[in-house]
Design an enzyme around this catalytic site. Sequence first.
Site, PDB file in Angstrom:
ATOM      1  N   CYS B  83       0.814  -1.212   0.000  1.00  0.00           N
ATOM      2  CA  CYS B  83       0.000   0.000   0.000  1.00  0.00           C
ATOM      3  C   CYS B  83       0.852   1.269   0.000  1.00  0.00           C
ATOM      4  O   CYS B  83       0.309   2.366  -0.141  1.00  0.00           O
ATOM      5  CB  CYS B  83      -0.944  -0.006   1.191  1.00  0.00           C
ATOM      6  SG  CYS B  83      -1.489  -1.656   1.637  1.00  0.00           S
ATOM      7  N   HIS B 330      -9.037   4.739  -1.327  1.00  0.00           N
ATOM      8  CA  HIS B 330      -7.719   4.123  -1.184  1.00  0.00           C
ATOM      9  C   HIS B 330      -7.427   3.158  -2.333  1.00  0.00           C
ATOM     10  O   HIS B 330      -7.410   1.949  -2.147  1.00  0.00           O
ATOM     11  CB  HIS B 330      -7.652   3.419   0.186  1.00  0.00           C
ATOM     12  CG  HIS B 330      -6.340   2.793   0.508  1.00  0.00           C
ATOM     13  ND1 HIS B 330      -5.133   3.247   0.018  1.00  0.00           N
ATOM     14  CD2 HIS B 330      -6.023   1.716   1.283  1.00  0.00           C
ATOM     15  CE1 HIS B 330      -4.156   2.486   0.481  1.00  0.00           C
ATOM     16  NE2 HIS B 330      -4.671   1.549   1.237  1.00  0.00           N
TER      17      HIS B 330
END
Lengths: 129, 383
Positions: B83, B330
């Site tokens: 991420c 996200h």
Amino acid sequence: MPTPRYTREIPQRYRLEANKCKNCGRISFPPRQICPHCGGRNFERTRLSDQGKIVTFTTIRVAPTQYSSQVPYSIAIVELNEGVRITTQVVDCKPEDLGVGKPVKIVFRKMYPEGKTGIICYGYKAVLV
Amino acid sequence: MRDVYIIGVGMTKFGELWGKSLRQIFVEAALSAIDDAGVDHIESMYVGAMTTGLFVGQEHIGALMADYLGSAPVPAVRVESACCSGGMALRMGFFEVASGNSNIVLVGGVEKMTDGADVTAALATAADQEYEVYQGVTFPGLYALIARAHIARFGTTRKQLAAVSVKNHHNGSLNPNAQFQNEVTLDQVINATLVADPLTILDSSPVSDGAACAILVSEEVMKKAKRPAVKIIGSGAATDYLALHQRDDITVLNAVKRSAERAYKMAGIGPEKIDFAEVHDCFSIAELCIVEELGFVEKGKGGPFIEAGNTALDGKIPVNSSGGLKAKGHPVGATGIAQVFEVVEQLRGNADKRQLKDVHIGLTQNMGGSGASSVVHIFKLAE
Ligand SMILES: [Zn+2]
């Protein structure tokens, strides 16, 4: 999971085999080639105890495909007697029975069947004592 | 090392962008950054993406994006650190300009998560496949384990965790690029569907598509560009045990702490000099731990600190003015660069309804997995 990948992990998953560093005495589970604590490269095989306690826990409500039929299920980080920690399901209990510090025993269990034609995967889970 | 400046940023709206492909969203963000910078070419590019192979079956996206941006034969490579792939791509571009190898570098991030892949399984590849995922743990599950440990050790409350989401949804409501532009209440967060106890769906960042890009240049190019520029004054990265259970203290995100220390050291400042920050709130508990690791508040006091409004738009240190991962969205690989987009827009005074007052130095913190990798950058408006 391809069979070689599964087979390689059997000593850890079926028997909790770990490496004890001959230099600093710290145990690595799973075994590593270099001790993260002292850099030592010489180890002896050891087996972890099946007794420990819950460090932290949760109940999984949304799972990846292979576990989706099992929700809700509880997961904990368990510290075994040697101080080694593992992530494991805690089974044969209700989510509300879990608590930080509660003692558990590690047992050998079925994890999931691999698709419709694959092998049945096994490993360790915990039960409250 | 040479000084490095950002003279252009661009991003797509974040959300479920069913009508657009992976390459389309990246090129959209890249062109927007290129136009913002006013440059007529780039010399090199870094593309952050976590797992395009699992999400859309496409690897080799450095070359793909250079091709569709009409920039081949420039060197282009994909950067992966789960991420924080985007934040790490920025760091690679920073070093390329700092080293003197290139004068104009495009750094970007992209992810296309809504094309039908098993998202839970794809994201779980950032955890230890053999000793975490095999046991049935998920990403919300790992952060729930951290949350429960933080609650047990420091007395953090369910309400304090929810306060993170309430704040970030408020900020997102002021951001036209945000996936969610609606407010939520403490009660809504606490009583939402549980994902992994004690975390609910409203403690969790969503599944998103999106891309963001920035143009990094040398001082010489920055001066010719004659537009407001932001200088990168600090860059730090760090790693930790991949598996959460191997860390001595489950409540400490050591990679975040160490990456911040390194960025502060390069910038020659401490946390007290930071005016605002964009941080990796993939789950409410993550933002709470991160404000502690960044040194904005003492370890263990994150809950009361956030609950008292210190991280709100008008607080002592505004955190996630963009809405954060929670409300802005996200798209994993894009997140680290979207954080830069927000910091640059805030420093240049372009943040419209969510514009912070009197801000000079901003920080971004982007994290991989359950915190096994972290990257921190510090930015200052160039004179
Ligand atoms: Zn050792």
